[in-house]
Scaffold this active site. Structure first.
Site, PDB file in Angstrom:
ATOM      1  N   ILE A 228       1.118  -0.872  -0.357  1.00 12.61           N
ATOM      2  CA  ILE A 228       0.065  -0.388   0.437  1.00 12.61           C
ATOM      3  C   ILE A 228       1.002   0.912  -0.104  1.00 12.61           C
ATOM      4  O   ILE A 228       1.991   1.021   0.742  1.00 12.61           O
ATOM      5  CB  ILE A 228      -1.011  -0.552   1.610  1.00 12.61           C
ATOM      6  CG1 ILE A 228      -2.356   0.847   1.048  1.00 12.61           C
ATOM      7  CG2 ILE A 228       0.296   0.058   2.231  1.00 12.61           C
ATOM      8  CD1 ILE A 228      -3.597   0.607   1.381  1.00 12.61           C
ATOM      9  N   CYS A 229       0.264   2.305  -0.466  1.00 15.81           N
ATOM     10  CA  CYS A 229       1.234   4.038  -0.536  1.00 15.81           C
ATOM     11  C   CYS A 229      -0.062   4.821  -0.182  1.00 15.81           C
ATOM     12  O   CYS A 229      -0.803   4.197   0.277  1.00 15.81           O
ATOM     13  CB  CYS A 229       2.014   4.074  -1.716  1.00 15.81           C
ATOM     14  SG  CYS A 229       1.141   4.385  -3.618  1.00 15.81           S
ATOM     15  N   ARG A 230       0.047   6.073  -1.248  1.00 15.34           N
ATOM     16  CA  ARG A 230      -0.693   6.785  -0.525  1.00 15.34           C
ATOM     17  C   ARG A 230      -2.747   6.725  -2.389  1.00 15.34           C
ATOM     18  O   ARG A 230      -3.142   6.502  -1.477  1.00 15.34           O
ATOM     19  CB  ARG A 230      -0.321   8.060  -0.917  1.00 15.34           C
ATOM     20  CG  ARG A 230      -1.302   8.521  -0.931  1.00 15.34           C
ATOM     21  CD  ARG A 230      -0.999  10.436  -0.435  1.00 15.34           C
ATOM     22  NE  ARG A 230      -0.442  11.147  -1.849  1.00 15.34           N
ATOM     23  CZ  ARG A 230      -1.052  11.308  -3.063  1.00 15.34           C
ATOM     24  NH1 ARG A 230      -2.465  11.854  -2.781  1.00 15.34           N
ATOM     25  NH2 ARG A 230      -0.343  12.328  -3.523  1.00 15.34           N
TER      26      ARG A 230
END
Length: 108
Positions: free
Chosen positions: A59-61
């Site tokens: 996951i990231c932004r």
């Protein structure tokens, strides 16, 4: 560049191993509870700390950096799945986030 498997935030299994590849300040401000943090730029140096037998939900932004990380991890023999929409989608789905800085958690 081949496609990487993606799941929505609602498809991440309970208790799954989540890897957050955002920068330090982003992670400290707000992240998935229990997520492991390795910034994308440090992944080639630290991926050996991960369990190759465990599925990795990256996951990231918004999903861009995590897609890159998942593709790279898959090339190293991991089963890495991109979390579509990233932390923004996570919080939009009403899922819990926590912070490391003593302030109310936010996604940056």
């Amino acid at each position: 560049m081949s496609n990487v498997e993606q799941v929505s935030v609602n498809e991440v299994p309970e208790g799954a191993f989540v890897l957050d590849v955002r920068e330090d300040y982003e992670f400290e401000a707000g992240h998935v509870p229990g997520a492991r943090h390795i910034p994308l730029g440090e992944l080639p140096l630290q991926y050996s700390e991960l369990d190759p037998d465990e599925d990795v939900y990256v996951i990231c932004r918004t999903g861009g950096r995590s897609a890159q990380a998942a593709l790279w991890l898959n090339a190293q023999g991991f089963t890495a799945i991109n979390v579509a929409g990233g932390s923004g989608a996570w919080i939009d789905a009403g899922k819990e986030i926590v912070s490391e800085n003593g302030q109310a958690p936010v996604i940056k």
